[in-house]
Design an enzyme around this catalytic site. Structure first.
Site, mmCIF file in Angstrom:
data_model
loop_
_atom_site.group_PDB
_atom_site.id
_atom_site.type_symbol
_atom_site.label_atom_id
_atom_site.label_comp_id
_atom_site.label_asym_id
_atom_site.label_seq_id
_atom_site.Cartn_x
_atom_site.Cartn_y
_atom_site.Cartn_z
ATOM 1 C CB SER A 35 -1.034 -11.436 8.489
ATOM 2 O OG SER A 35 -1.478 -12.746 8.738
ATOM 3 N NE ARG B 50 -7.295 -16.196 8.497
ATOM 4 C CZ ARG B 50 -6.950 -15.164 7.729
ATOM 5 N NH1 ARG B 50 -6.158 -15.355 6.686
ATOM 6 N NH2 ARG B 50 -7.409 -13.963 7.974
ATOM 7 C CE1 TYR C 251 -2.302 -5.954 11.180
ATOM 8 C CE2 TYR C 251 -4.665 -6.125 10.822
ATOM 9 C CZ TYR C 251 -3.445 -5.576 10.494
ATOM 10 O OH TYR C 251 -3.353 -4.643 9.489
ATOM 11 C CB ILE D 227 -0.972 0.010 1.207
ATOM 12 C CG1 ILE D 227 -1.805 -1.275 1.236
ATOM 13 C CG2 ILE D 227 -1.887 1.241 1.140
ATOM 14 C CD1 ILE D 227 -2.679 -1.437 2.486
ATOM 15 C CG ASP E 229 -11.422 -15.551 8.761
ATOM 16 O OD1 ASP E 229 -10.621 -14.625 8.560
ATOM 17 O OD2 ASP E 229 -11.893 -16.259 7.857
HETATM 18 C C1 UD1 Z 1 -7.789 -8.376 7.895
HETATM 19 C C2 UD1 Z 1 -8.574 -7.069 7.947
HETATM 20 C C3 UD1 Z 1 -7.998 -6.076 6.962
HETATM 21 C C4 UD1 Z 1 -6.514 -5.934 7.186
HETATM 22 C C5 UD1 Z 1 -5.845 -7.297 7.022
HETATM 23 C C6 UD1 Z 1 -4.335 -7.216 7.255
HETATM 24 C C7 UD1 Z 1 -10.852 -7.803 8.498
HETATM 25 C C8 UD1 Z 1 -12.253 -7.869 8.063
HETATM 26 N N1 UD1 Z 1 -9.981 -7.316 7.621
HETATM 27 O O1 UD1 Z 1 -8.039 -8.965 6.682
HETATM 28 O O2 UD1 Z 1 -8.622 -4.823 7.146
HETATM 29 O O3 UD1 Z 1 -5.983 -5.041 6.292
HETATM 30 O O4 UD1 Z 1 -6.395 -8.165 8.000
HETATM 31 O O5 UD1 Z 1 -3.722 -8.440 7.112
HETATM 32 O O6 UD1 Z 1 -10.504 -8.148 9.609
HETATM 33 N N2 UD1 Z 1 -8.369 -16.867 3.278
HETATM 34 C C9 UD1 Z 1 -8.577 -18.072 2.600
HETATM 35 N N3 UD1 Z 1 -7.489 -18.698 2.080
HETATM 36 C C10 UD1 Z 1 -6.218 -18.207 2.201
HETATM 37 C C11 UD1 Z 1 -6.027 -16.980 2.870
HETATM 38 C C12 UD1 Z 1 -7.129 -16.335 3.402
HETATM 39 O O7 UD1 Z 1 -9.699 -18.541 2.481
HETATM 40 O O8 UD1 Z 1 -5.279 -18.857 1.697
HETATM 41 C C13 UD1 Z 1 -9.560 -16.177 3.804
HETATM 42 C C14 UD1 Z 1 -9.440 -15.774 5.256
HETATM 43 O O9 UD1 Z 1 -9.791 -16.829 6.117
HETATM 44 C C15 UD1 Z 1 -10.428 -14.601 5.296
HETATM 45 C C16 UD1 Z 1 -10.318 -13.981 3.895
HETATM 46 O O10 UD1 Z 1 -9.716 -14.973 3.079
HETATM 47 O O11 UD1 Z 1 -11.738 -15.064 5.487
HETATM 48 C C17 UD1 Z 1 -9.468 -12.740 3.852
HETATM 49 O O12 UD1 Z 1 -8.242 -13.024 4.502
HETATM 50 P P1 UD1 Z 1 -7.006 -12.013 4.429
HETATM 51 O O13 UD1 Z 1 -6.761 -11.612 3.031
HETATM 52 O O14 UD1 Z 1 -5.891 -12.621 5.221
HETATM 53 O O15 UD1 Z 1 -7.545 -10.707 5.143
HETATM 54 P P2 UD1 Z 1 -8.435 -10.492 6.492
HETATM 55 O O16 UD1 Z 1 -7.908 -11.313 7.594
HETATM 56 O O17 UD1 Z 1 -9.866 -10.516 6.150
#
Ligand code: UD1
Length: 311
Positions: free
Chosen positions: A80, A270, A143, A13, A273
């Site tokens: 993360s 996860r 986090y 970012i 989550d």
């Molecule tokens: C969170 C925050 C976001 C922040 C970020 C920083 C929330 C809603 N959002 O993002 O504002 O900038 O942390 O790291 O809390 N997933 C899969 N498979 C994978 C990886 C992830 O299914 O291999 C899923 C996760 O379980 C989650 C979604 O994808 O449900 C998004 O995950 P990720 O991209 O890590 O971000 P958040 O944890 O949502």
């Protein structure tokens, strides 16, 4: 010329924000320890910025860089949710102690304003959507706690030390230069990597969790608006689009864009989550002039084009 400092400016970012600030005609100094950032992220603007390879926990080292800046954008962090659960101490130290050092250097260095990258994770699993700034914070992970503590500190640095701060809760930012190489990488960077390799991503849970995926250039534009808006010192705003898509929807859209069929694998949900996330954008529109430009289709296709050119 305004002097801007971007902590985390070699990150995903931050490196986009650096380009936005240069385009706006600013002088840009970057503080980054290159832990998750990369010098290659700022390669084509390398001769137009000052890159200081420093750790934000080292208050003495970062003070001279921050001193006298017009605006400090504090984006450096160990991101993360799952990483903060696996290894809580490093993310605590960087995201809380390091944030304190940046705020302290900015207050002492008479910085005009500090814009802080907060996180939508602070809302936790509050059931109501969209998530409005007035809702109580309910962090579900280290986090989320760390990013929320930064917000509290930002507001107190305004009230106790006269440092103008604006906190922006970023909602799942995606776009070019998001690093897909770690197990902790953001989901859209992982989807891009798998789509291009024609392999199946693993979705944690049923894939019906939703996020307000926000294109990185919209977030960078909002950071600049937060630096310049009047009457907002000490406040927090959502930085999102006001829409939300499930992981299943996004993976389907991406397959359609490429004309392929690659069923995702599904794994256990996860820890930490959040189920659904979507920003209310009314306050950011009214007080910061926020006007996101990129639809999810635009953002996904620009992002995909970038990954195709770089992976
Ligand atoms: C969170 C925050 C976001 C922040 C970020 C920083 C929330 C809603 N959002 O993002 O504002 O900038 O942390 O790291 O809390 N997933 C899969 N498979 C994978 C990886 C992830 O299914 O291999 C899923 C996760 O379980 C989650 C979604 O994808 O449900 C998004 O995950 P990720 O991209 O890590 O971000 P958040 O944890 O949502």
């Amino acid at each position: 010329m305004k002097k801007y400092v971007v902590t985390g400016g070699a990150g995903f970012i931050g490196s986009t924000l650096v380009r936005t600030l240069l385009n706006a005609g600013g002088e840009v100094a970057v503080i980054d320890n290159l832990l998750s950032g990369h010098e290659k992220n700022v390669l084509e603007v390398r001769d137009r910025i000052k890159l200081h390879i420093l750790d934000i926990r080292d208050g003495t080292a970062i003070a001279p860089v921050i001193d006298g800046a017009d605006t400090v954008f504090h984006l450096a962090a160990i991101p993360s949710v799952p990483r903060s659960i696996d290894e809580p101490r490093p993310s605590h130290e960087v995201n809380i102690d390091g944030t304190f050092e940046v705020f302290n250097a900015a207050a002492k260095g008479k910085v005009r304003r500090l814009v802080y990258a907060a996180s939508s994770s602070a809302y936790g699993d509050s059931e109501t959507l969209p998530k409005i700034e007035t809702m109580p914070a309910k962090p579900k992970s280290p986090y989320a706690v760390q990013k929320y503590v930064g917000e509290l500190y930002a507001s107190v640095f305004t009230s106790c030390f006269g440092l103008e701060t604006v906190a922006l809760r970023f909602f799942n930012v995606y776009g070019p230069r998001q690093d897909p190489s770690s197990a902790y990488s953001g989901i859209l960077s992982l989807f891009m990597k798998h789509l291009i390799a024609r392999t199946a991503p693993t979705i944690f849970g049923d894939g019906e969790q939703s996020r307000d995926f926000t294109y990185v250039e919209d977030v960078a534009a909002l950071c600049l608006k937060a630096a310049n808006a009047a009457g907002v010192a000490g406040k927090m705003f959502n930085a999102g689009n006001g829409s939300h898509y499930t992981l299943n929807q996004i993976w389907s859209m991406l397959q359609e864009m490429e004309g392929v069929k690659i069923p995702a694998k599904y794994g256990p949900p996860r820890a930490g989550d959040v189920r659904h996330s979507m920003a209310d954008t009314a306050a950011a529109k009214a007080e910061l002039g926020h006007a996101p430009k990129f639809t999810i289709e635009d953002g996904l296709s620009k992002t995909l084009a970038w990954y195709k050119g770089s992976l």
